[in-house]
Design a protein around this motif. Structure first.
Motif, PDB file in Angstrom:
ATOM      1  N   ALA A   1      48.817  31.640  37.014  1.00  0.00           N
ATOM      2  CA  ALA A   1      48.543  31.937  35.600  1.00  0.00           C
ATOM      3  C   ALA A   1      49.774  32.434  34.846  1.00  0.00           C
ATOM      4  O   ALA A   1      49.713  32.623  33.638  1.00  0.00           O
ATOM      5  CB  ALA A   1      47.432  32.983  35.504  1.00  0.00           C
ATOM      6  N   LYS A   2      50.865  32.655  35.582  1.00  0.00           N
ATOM      7  CA  LYS A   2      52.091  33.203  34.987  1.00  0.00           C
ATOM      8  C   LYS A   2      51.794  34.517  34.257  1.00  0.00           C
ATOM      9  O   LYS A   2      52.131  34.706  33.089  1.00  0.00           O
ATOM     10  CB  LYS A   2      52.743  32.187  34.046  1.00  0.00           C
ATOM     11  N   ALA A   3      51.117  35.396  34.989  1.00  0.00           N
ATOM     12  CA  ALA A   3      50.719  36.693  34.431  1.00  0.00           C
ATOM     13  C   ALA A   3      51.112  37.792  35.402  1.00  0.00           C
ATOM     14  O   ALA A   3      51.398  37.541  36.570  1.00  0.00           O
ATOM     15  CB  ALA A   3      49.213  36.721  34.196  1.00  0.00           C
TER      16      ALA A   3
ATOM     17  N   VAL B   1      41.041  29.539  38.263  1.00  0.00           N
ATOM     18  CA  VAL B   1      39.926  29.459  39.226  1.00  0.00           C
ATOM     19  C   VAL B   1      39.891  28.076  39.865  1.00  0.00           C
ATOM     20  O   VAL B   1      39.711  27.944  41.081  1.00  0.00           O
ATOM     21  CB  VAL B   1      38.577  29.798  38.555  1.00  0.00           C
ATOM     22  N   HIS B   2      40.078  27.039  39.076  1.00  0.00           N
ATOM     23  CA  HIS B   2      40.077  25.674  39.605  1.00  0.00           C
ATOM     24  C   HIS B   2      41.181  25.496  40.657  1.00  0.00           C
ATOM     25  O   HIS B   2      40.948  24.931  41.725  1.00  0.00           O
ATOM     26  CB  HIS B   2      40.252  24.669  38.465  1.00  0.00           C
ATOM     27  N   ALA B   3      42.375  26.000  40.357  1.00  0.00           N
ATOM     28  CA  ALA B   3      43.486  25.897  41.307  1.00  0.00           C
ATOM     29  C   ALA B   3      43.181  26.662  42.592  1.00  0.00           C
ATOM     30  O   ALA B   3      43.441  26.170  43.703  1.00  0.00           O
ATOM     31  CB  ALA B   3      44.770  26.413  40.667  1.00  0.00           C
ATOM     32  N   LEU B   4      42.622  27.858  42.464  1.00  0.00           N
ATOM     33  CA  LEU B   4      42.272  28.654  43.649  1.00  0.00           C
ATOM     34  C   LEU B   4      41.145  27.995  44.445  1.00  0.00           C
ATOM     35  O   LEU B   4      41.154  27.993  45.678  1.00  0.00           O
ATOM     36  CB  LEU B   4      41.845  30.064  43.227  1.00  0.00           C
ATOM     37  N   ARG B   5      40.167  27.468  43.730  1.00  0.00           N
ATOM     38  CA  ARG B   5      39.027  26.786  44.367  1.00  0.00           C
ATOM     39  C   ARG B   5      39.523  25.647  45.254  1.00  0.00           C
ATOM     40  O   ARG B   5      39.076  25.478  46.388  1.00  0.00           O
ATOM     41  CB  ARG B   5      38.111  26.267  43.260  1.00  0.00           C
ATOM     42  N   ARG B   6      40.470  24.873  44.727  1.00  0.00           N
ATOM     43  CA  ARG B   6      41.027  23.757  45.491  1.00  0.00           C
ATOM     44  C   ARG B   6      41.899  24.248  46.638  1.00  0.00           C
ATOM     45  O   ARG B   6      41.826  23.734  47.749  1.00  0.00           O
ATOM     46  CB  ARG B   6      41.813  22.834  44.574  1.00  0.00           C
TER      47      ARG B   6
ATOM     48  N   VAL C   1      44.286  37.656  32.144  1.00  0.00           N
ATOM     49  CA  VAL C   1      43.863  36.272  32.353  1.00  0.00           C
ATOM     50  C   VAL C   1      42.358  36.101  32.133  1.00  0.00           C
ATOM     51  O   VAL C   1      41.909  35.071  31.632  1.00  0.00           O
ATOM     52  CB  VAL C   1      44.222  35.811  33.792  1.00  0.00           C
ATOM     53  N   VAL C   2      41.582  37.110  32.459  1.00  0.00           N
ATOM     54  CA  VAL C   2      40.120  36.993  32.546  1.00  0.00           C
ATOM     55  C   VAL C   2      39.452  36.370  31.329  1.00  0.00           C
ATOM     56  O   VAL C   2      38.628  35.484  31.471  1.00  0.00           O
ATOM     57  CB  VAL C   2      39.487  38.360  32.879  1.00  0.00           C
ATOM     58  N   TYR C   3      39.749  36.784  30.160  1.00  0.00           N
ATOM     59  CA  TYR C   3      39.055  36.277  28.976  1.00  0.00           C
ATOM     60  C   TYR C   3      39.881  35.260  28.190  1.00  0.00           C
ATOM     61  O   TYR C   3      39.801  35.192  26.981  1.00  0.00           O
ATOM     62  CB  TYR C   3      38.622  37.446  28.084  1.00  0.00           C
ATOM     63  N   THR C   4      40.662  34.449  28.915  1.00  0.00           N
ATOM     64  CA  THR C   4      41.493  33.436  28.278  1.00  0.00           C
ATOM     65  C   THR C   4      41.139  32.050  28.827  1.00  0.00           C
ATOM     66  O   THR C   4      40.427  31.929  29.828  1.00  0.00           O
ATOM     67  CB  THR C   4      42.988  33.697  28.545  1.00  0.00           C
ATOM     68  N   LYS C   5      41.681  31.025  28.205  1.00  0.00           N
ATOM     69  CA  LYS C   5      41.484  29.653  28.692  1.00  0.00           C
ATOM     70  C   LYS C   5      42.112  29.466  30.065  1.00  0.00           C
ATOM     71  O   LYS C   5      41.682  28.624  30.856  1.00  0.00           O
ATOM     72  CB  LYS C   5      42.095  28.652  27.718  1.00  0.00           C
ATOM     73  N   GLN C   6      43.129  30.249  30.352  1.00  0.00           N
ATOM     74  CA  GLN C   6      43.831  30.146  31.635  1.00  0.00           C
ATOM     75  C   GLN C   6      42.936  30.559  32.815  1.00  0.00           C
ATOM     76  O   GLN C   6      43.184  30.162  33.942  1.00  0.00           O
ATOM     77  CB  GLN C   6      45.100  31.005  31.596  1.00  0.00           C
ATOM     78  N   TYR C   7      41.901  31.337  32.550  1.00  0.00           N
ATOM     79  CA  TYR C   7      41.009  31.813  33.615  1.00  0.00           C
ATOM     80  C   TYR C   7      40.438  30.647  34.421  1.00  0.00           C
ATOM     81  O   TYR C   7      40.583  30.589  35.636  1.00  0.00           O
ATOM     82  CB  TYR C   7      39.874  32.662  33.027  1.00  0.00           C
TER      83      TYR C   7
ATOM     84  N   TYR D   1      41.872  27.067  48.316  1.00  0.00           N
ATOM     85  CA  TYR D   1      41.157  27.763  49.391  1.00  0.00           C
ATOM     86  C   TYR D   1      39.858  27.064  49.803  1.00  0.00           C
ATOM     87  O   TYR D   1      39.144  27.567  50.660  1.00  0.00           O
ATOM     88  CB  TYR D   1      40.857  29.199  48.964  1.00  0.00           C
ATOM     89  N   LYS D   2      39.554  25.929  49.152  1.00  0.00           N
ATOM     90  CA  LYS D   2      38.310  25.199  49.439  1.00  0.00           C
ATOM     91  C   LYS D   2      37.098  26.124  49.358  1.00  0.00           C
ATOM     92  O   LYS D   2      36.219  26.118  50.215  1.00  0.00           O
ATOM     93  CB  LYS D   2      38.390  24.498  50.783  1.00  0.00           C
ATOM     94  N   ALA D   3      37.091  26.941  48.323  1.00  0.00           N
ATOM     95  CA  ALA D   3      36.040  27.948  48.153  1.00  0.00           C
ATOM     96  C   ALA D   3      34.889  27.400  47.312  1.00  0.00           C
ATOM     97  O   ALA D   3      35.118  26.819  46.253  1.00  0.00           O
ATOM     98  CB  ALA D   3      36.609  29.192  47.479  1.00  0.00           C
ATOM     99  N   PRO D   4      33.651  27.591  47.770  1.00  0.00           N
ATOM    100  CA  PRO D   4      32.487  27.143  46.999  1.00  0.00           C
ATOM    101  C   PRO D   4      32.154  28.112  45.867  1.00  0.00           C
ATOM    102  O   PRO D   4      31.255  28.942  45.969  1.00  0.00           O
ATOM    103  CB  PRO D   4      31.376  27.081  48.048  1.00  0.00           C
ATOM    104  N   VAL D   5      32.924  28.020  44.809  1.00  0.00           N
ATOM    105  CA  VAL D   5      32.693  28.811  43.598  1.00  0.00           C
ATOM    106  C   VAL D   5      32.547  27.823  42.444  1.00  0.00           C
ATOM    107  O   VAL D   5      32.992  26.678  42.542  1.00  0.00           O
ATOM    108  CB  VAL D   5      33.832  29.824  43.334  1.00  0.00           C
ATOM    109  N   PRO D   6      31.961  28.251  41.346  1.00  0.00           N
ATOM    110  CA  PRO D   6      31.725  27.301  40.253  1.00  0.00           C
ATOM    111  C   PRO D   6      32.993  26.835  39.549  1.00  0.00           C
ATOM    112  O   PRO D   6      33.985  27.547  39.505  1.00  0.00           O
ATOM    113  CB  PRO D   6      30.846  28.101  39.286  1.00  0.00           C
ATOM    114  N   THR D   7      32.907  25.637  39.025  1.00  0.00           N
ATOM    115  CA  THR D   7      33.919  25.165  38.084  1.00  0.00           C
ATOM    116  C   THR D   7      33.437  25.591  36.699  1.00  0.00           C
ATOM    117  O   THR D   7      32.291  26.011  36.539  1.00  0.00           O
ATOM    118  CB  THR D   7      34.040  23.630  38.114  1.00  0.00           C
ATOM    119  N   ARG D   8      34.280  25.451  35.724  1.00  0.00           N
ATOM    120  CA  ARG D   8      33.875  25.789  34.355  1.00  0.00           C
ATOM    121  C   ARG D   8      32.662  24.958  33.948  1.00  0.00           C
ATOM    122  O   ARG D   8      31.701  25.471  33.391  1.00  0.00           O
ATOM    123  CB  ARG D   8      35.040  25.552  33.396  1.00  0.00           C
ATOM    124  N   ALA D   9      32.693  23.670  34.246  1.00  0.00           N
ATOM    125  CA  ALA D   9      31.598  22.771  33.852  1.00  0.00           C
ATOM    126  C   ALA D   9      30.279  23.153  34.529  1.00  0.00           C
ATOM    127  O   ALA D   9      29.245  23.244  33.864  1.00  0.00           O
ATOM    128  CB  ALA D   9      31.962  21.329  34.170  1.00  0.00           C
TER     129      ALA D   9
END
Length: 143
Positions: free
Chosen positions: A35-37, A53-58, A43-49, A60-68
């Motif tokens: 996030a360059k932070a 999360v998407h980058a971390l999800r990929r 980061v939490v309440y920005t578009k970068q959040y 770590y292969k973590a089953p967490v939600p995507t934005r969609a």
């Protein structure tokens, strides 16, 4: 699953760390670098959040939600206490009402771990909800 208590607004980071069996500090460092932070609160309440999360999800292969998927489920929340299966391993998102905060927790074999507590321990979703103000399950994501 090794679960660590989260810092302020770090429930997503703590959940990813627990599901990936890596230290929270490692996930936090990677998130801030992506996030360059210098502080996760920036980061939490920005578009970068969600990009982070998407980058971390990929990574770590973590089953967490995507934005969609998060916003799709947001519109069809289930009242907590309903028969929601938390079998296997994954994450569950809860919320208090339509206008307030969300919280994500890792789960394994029917038990959630509330990373917002000082000593996250396995408990049922009903027990976690009964000591907090969460009323709705927004979604469940599994490995």
């Amino acid at each position: 699953m090794k679960v660590e208590p989260q810092g302020p607004n770090e429930c997503m980071l703590a959940t990813i760390a627990a599901l990936a069996n890596v230290p929270l500090a490692e996930v936090r460092e990677r998130a801030l670098k992506y996030a360059k932070a210098t502080c996760w609160a920036d980061v939490v309440y920005t578009k970068q959040y969600w990009k982070t999360v998407h980058a971390l999800r990929r990574a770590y292969k973590a089953p967490v939600p995507t934005r969609a998927t998060f916003y799709r489920w947001h519109n069809s929340a289930t009242v907590c206490g309903a028969d929601v299966s938390l079998s296997g391993r994954g994450s569950v998102v809860v919320k208090a009402d339509a206008y307030t905060r969300y919280h994500i927790m890792p789960f394994e074999d029917g038990h959630v771990y509330d990373t917002s507590t000082p000593n996250p321990r396995p408990e049922t979703i009903d027990a976690a909800v009964s000591r907090s103000s969460y009323l709705y399950i927004v979604g469940v994501w599994r490995k």
